[in-house]
Enzyme design. Sequence first.
Site, PDB file in Angstrom:
ATOM      1  N   HIS A  68       0.842  -1.196   0.000  1.00  0.00           N
ATOM      2  CA  HIS A  68       0.000   0.000   0.000  1.00  0.00           C
ATOM      3  C   HIS A  68       0.886   1.258   0.000  1.00  0.00           C
ATOM      4  CE1 HIS A  68      -3.472   2.533   1.309  1.00  0.00           C
ATOM      5  NE2 HIS A  68      -2.515   3.204   1.929  1.00  0.00           N
ATOM      6  N   GLU A  69       1.866   1.295   0.880  1.00  0.00           N
ATOM      7  CA  GLU A  69       2.748   2.463   0.963  1.00  0.00           C
ATOM      8  C   GLU A  69       3.630   2.589  -0.278  1.00  0.00           C
ATOM      9  OE1 GLU A  69       1.934   4.599   3.018  1.00  0.00           O
ATOM     10  OE2 GLU A  69       0.766   3.338   4.370  1.00  0.00           O
ATOM     11  N   HIS A  72       1.660   4.458  -2.730  1.00  0.00           N
ATOM     12  CA  HIS A  72       1.774   5.913  -2.545  1.00  0.00           C
ATOM     13  C   HIS A  72       3.092   6.432  -3.110  1.00  0.00           C
ATOM     14  CE1 HIS A  72      -1.815   6.724  -0.283  1.00  0.00           C
ATOM     15  NE2 HIS A  72      -1.498   5.902   0.707  1.00  0.00           N
TER      16      HIS A  72
END
Length: 140
Positions: A68-69, A72
Amino acid sequence: MDIKKVVNKIIKKYGTNDPLTLAAELGITIIYQRLGETLGFCLTYKRQKIIVINDNCPSELLNFTVAHELGHAILHKRINTPFLKKHTLVSIDKIERQANTFAVELLLPDSLLKENEDINFYCLAQCAGIPNGLEHLKLT
């Protein structure tokens, strides 16, 4: 933005869908710290991408949190979601959905689905480290 295309390009280029390996290959530093209830966040310091993971992150959520990071770091290069969330009225829902989509596409690529057509999708997702009910996770 076609997130599936971005993910497939990264998997093809680096020959892996492992988020920890990809972070290393992309020169993204991973730091583990106490973050309270937050599982992780991504930041840029002096042009260096850094993913900060809660050192109490359950092991079954680690790959998804890093993926998920990583989403980003790759998709939202100039967006500081923790700042937006804390100091503005800008909705970050779309940004978080995109990071979740990136994580799911990375951990569960089409090639894995095709190789395991006989396995229930939800079981396969769970085995890949994708949690049920993404909306309750505290990721930024």
